[in-house]
Scaffold this motif. Sequence first.
Motif: not given
Length: 322
Positions: A64-71, A123-131, A16-26
């Motif tokens: 941490g934003r593993i998937v983002s819809f748009g650069k 939803y714009k962007a997904f982290t490991a958890s929201s993915l 999850g986000d603990t390992i792979w990073g969150g919306f604001d960090w990695s």
Amino acid sequence: MTRTWDSTMSMIPKGGDTIWGGFDWSPEGGYECSPKKHKNNDSRASKDVDGDMVKSQSQSINYGRIVSFGKHVAETPSAKIQQIDFRGAVKGNNVAHSNASCREIWTEYHELGWAGIKAVADYKAFTASSLLDLLHFVAPKMMQRGSQHFSYGIADNLDDPKLPNAPDMEIYSLYGVGILTERAYVYKLSPSAECYIPFQIDTSANGGHQQSCLQGGVYLADGDETVPVLSAGYMCAKGWRGKTRFNPSGIKTYIREYNHAPPANLLEGRGTQSGAHVDIMGNFALIEDVIRVAAGATGEDLGGDQVYSDILKWSEKINLRL
């Protein structure tokens, strides 16, 4: 991969986000893809060659934003991103329902409808958890099957996932580094793809110069061209190191990284100093380490850790209860 994508279950990031990073960090925040010193793979002698250095990234990448819809979403501060929660969104009818040719390759994507597809993109962007939540929304049947065999968070009950009580055993993590490897992605909608997956990597998204970490819609980090360093090295670098709740008997762990050097000429084939995924099996240094361990050598006999990447620094950024 099968048509239902079931084979991807084993490749979903764990921790999850603990390992792979969150919306604001990695953990890899601040990593630069500019060339570093690399070895010339000459079987007679290996020597360092200076790569051409370029200016560092003007903006730190948030892997941490593993998937983002748009650069722009991948680069925008989180406070300026308005997310619309897709969970519970009503799925509608897809034009593919009326297209008989689509039914030959029918997947759960076709049950989303344009309403469901738009909800995912909004939803714009997904982290490991929201993915994981995204996959449960897009492919609930697949995730139900997969949940019988896999888990993706951090275990609280360590009766099964902890290491055995074997204090005399040693664990080695041997892997290649020094090759840019996929770590996060920029996606786009493809509403015209009636019979196909409506989400596609935006291959037009680039960082603006050749040494950018964003190339063809993919954010790159250090790894072996297939597996990023964080995945290959974290547990031996920190999660299992010393006596932890994941390693209660204190089994010794060692990291042995092999810095990639491309073949010097065609006669070397895939190279004797390759750090690339699979090709590393022909790496002379790795073969020597494996043979020595099989013959009874310890990690200390090998020289302890051999680290070229920033895995130790990145591991310290991960706040995992040990």
